[in-house]
Scaffold this motif. Structure first.
Motif, PDB file in Angstrom:
ATOM      1  N   GLN A   1    -101.536 -67.937   5.609  1.00 42.09           N
ATOM      2  CA  GLN A   1    -101.915 -66.570   6.478  1.00 42.09           C
ATOM      3  C   GLN A   1    -100.927 -66.018   6.547  1.00 42.09           C
ATOM      4  O   GLN A   1    -100.805 -64.909   6.676  1.00 42.09           O
ATOM      5  CB  GLN A   1    -103.417 -66.766   7.890  1.00 42.09           C
TER       6      GLN A   1
ATOM      7  N   CYS B   1     -99.361 -65.351   3.810  1.00 39.29           N
ATOM      8  CA  CYS B   1     -99.787 -63.877   2.722  1.00 39.29           C
ATOM      9  C   CYS B   1     -99.801 -61.818   3.066  1.00 39.29           C
ATOM     10  O   CYS B   1     -99.629 -61.480   2.878  1.00 39.29           O
ATOM     11  CB  CYS B   1    -101.677 -64.363   3.109  1.00 39.29           C
TER      12      CYS B   1
ATOM     13  N   GLU C   1     -93.674 -66.562   2.179  1.00 36.43           N
ATOM     14  CA  GLU C   1     -94.568 -66.410   1.292  1.00 36.43           C
ATOM     15  C   GLU C   1     -95.957 -67.157   0.293  1.00 36.43           C
ATOM     16  O   GLU C   1     -96.962 -67.374  -0.041  1.00 36.43           O
ATOM     17  CB  GLU C   1     -93.675 -65.649   0.365  1.00 36.43           C
ATOM     18  N   ARG C   2     -95.477 -68.882   0.588  1.00 34.78           N
ATOM     19  CA  ARG C   2     -96.143 -69.439  -0.598  1.00 34.78           C
ATOM     20  C   ARG C   2     -96.599 -70.541   0.263  1.00 34.78           C
ATOM     21  O   ARG C   2     -97.141 -71.642  -0.354  1.00 34.78           O
ATOM     22  CB  ARG C   2     -95.300 -69.831  -1.932  1.00 34.78           C
TER      23      ARG C   2
ATOM     24  N   VAL D   1    -104.908 -60.811   0.309  1.00 37.91           N
ATOM     25  CA  VAL D   1    -104.191 -61.559  -0.822  1.00 37.91           C
ATOM     26  C   VAL D   1    -104.919 -60.545  -2.605  1.00 37.91           C
ATOM     27  O   VAL D   1    -104.176 -59.948  -2.639  1.00 37.91           O
ATOM     28  CB  VAL D   1    -105.384 -63.177  -1.609  1.00 37.91           C
ATOM     29  N   GLU D   2    -105.981 -59.650  -2.189  1.00 34.26           N
ATOM     30  CA  GLU D   2    -106.463 -59.639  -3.494  1.00 34.26           C
ATOM     31  C   GLU D   2    -105.658 -58.112  -3.074  1.00 34.26           C
ATOM     32  O   GLU D   2    -104.780 -57.266  -4.030  1.00 34.26           O
ATOM     33  CB  GLU D   2    -107.679 -58.545  -2.746  1.00 34.26           C
TER      34      GLU D   2
ATOM     35  N   TYR E   1    -102.333 -66.199  -7.523  1.00 33.54           N
ATOM     36  CA  TYR E   1    -102.708 -65.367  -6.477  1.00 33.54           C
ATOM     37  C   TYR E   1    -104.301 -66.065  -6.436  1.00 33.54           C
ATOM     38  O   TYR E   1    -104.679 -66.271  -5.436  1.00 33.54           O
ATOM     39  CB  TYR E   1    -102.513 -63.679  -6.436  1.00 33.54           C
TER      40      TYR E   1
ATOM     41  N   LEU F   1    -104.487 -69.122  -5.057  1.00 31.83           N
ATOM     42  CA  LEU F   1    -104.023 -68.742  -3.534  1.00 31.83           C
ATOM     43  C   LEU F   1    -105.368 -68.493  -2.966  1.00 31.83           C
ATOM     44  O   LEU F   1    -106.050 -69.401  -1.897  1.00 31.83           O
ATOM     45  CB  LEU F   1    -102.993 -67.855  -3.344  1.00 31.83           C
ATOM     46  N   LYS F   2    -106.003 -67.293  -3.685  1.00 30.40           N
ATOM     47  CA  LYS F   2    -107.257 -67.380  -3.151  1.00 30.40           C
ATOM     48  C   LYS F   2    -108.447 -68.550  -3.588  1.00 30.40           C
ATOM     49  O   LYS F   2    -109.235 -68.961  -2.481  1.00 30.40           O
ATOM     50  CB  LYS F   2    -108.615 -66.454  -4.056  1.00 30.40           C
TER      51      LYS F   2
END
Length: 124
Positions: free
Chosen positions: A15, A18, A49-50, A87-88, A105, A108-109
């Motif tokens: 989180q 993201c 970020e990752r 994320v989107e 992405y 990640l989702k």
């Protein structure tokens, strides 16, 4: 005292990454530019970020200040749909959504959904 699961800790790290990524993209900054602004490097920004490894609170705090992100809000676990929405939105802000970034992405989702399922299962 409540004990936090490794699932919750992993989710909060994801989180944080993201939310900070989205804030950076909204400001139109590259990881390199942001790294320079906090006297760091783009590798550190990318790792945060990752959600790779551990990061000092000092760096997280500096990023929050630079990106106008509320630190307290950053640490409160969002619900599944809110986090997927973040994320989107980040995907939409990407200037160059390469095949690798798109895979990232999507992965990640999937990881977020898996973690929420695991948390839900563990709470029963």
């Amino acid at each position: 005292m409540r004990k936090y699961s490794s699932t919750e800790i992993e989710l909060i790290n994801i989180q944080i990454g993201c939310i900070l990524r989205l804030a950076r993209l909204r400001k139109g900054l590259s990881q390199l530019e942001l790294g320079h602004q906090i006297d760091s490097n783009p590798t550190l920004i990318g790792r945060i970020e990752r959600a790779e490894g551990k990061t000092s609170w000092e760096k997280i705090y500096m990023l929050c200040k630079q990106l106008d992100v509320n630190l307290c809000n950053l640490l409160e676990i969002k619900d599944r749909d809110s986090l997927i929405s973040i994320v989107e939105e980040a995907m939409q802000f990407e200037d160059k959504l390469t095949q690798d970034k798109n895979k990232f992405y999507i992965s990640l989702k999937g990881r977020i959904l898996d973690l929420f399922k695991l948390m839900s299962k563990n709470q029963k």
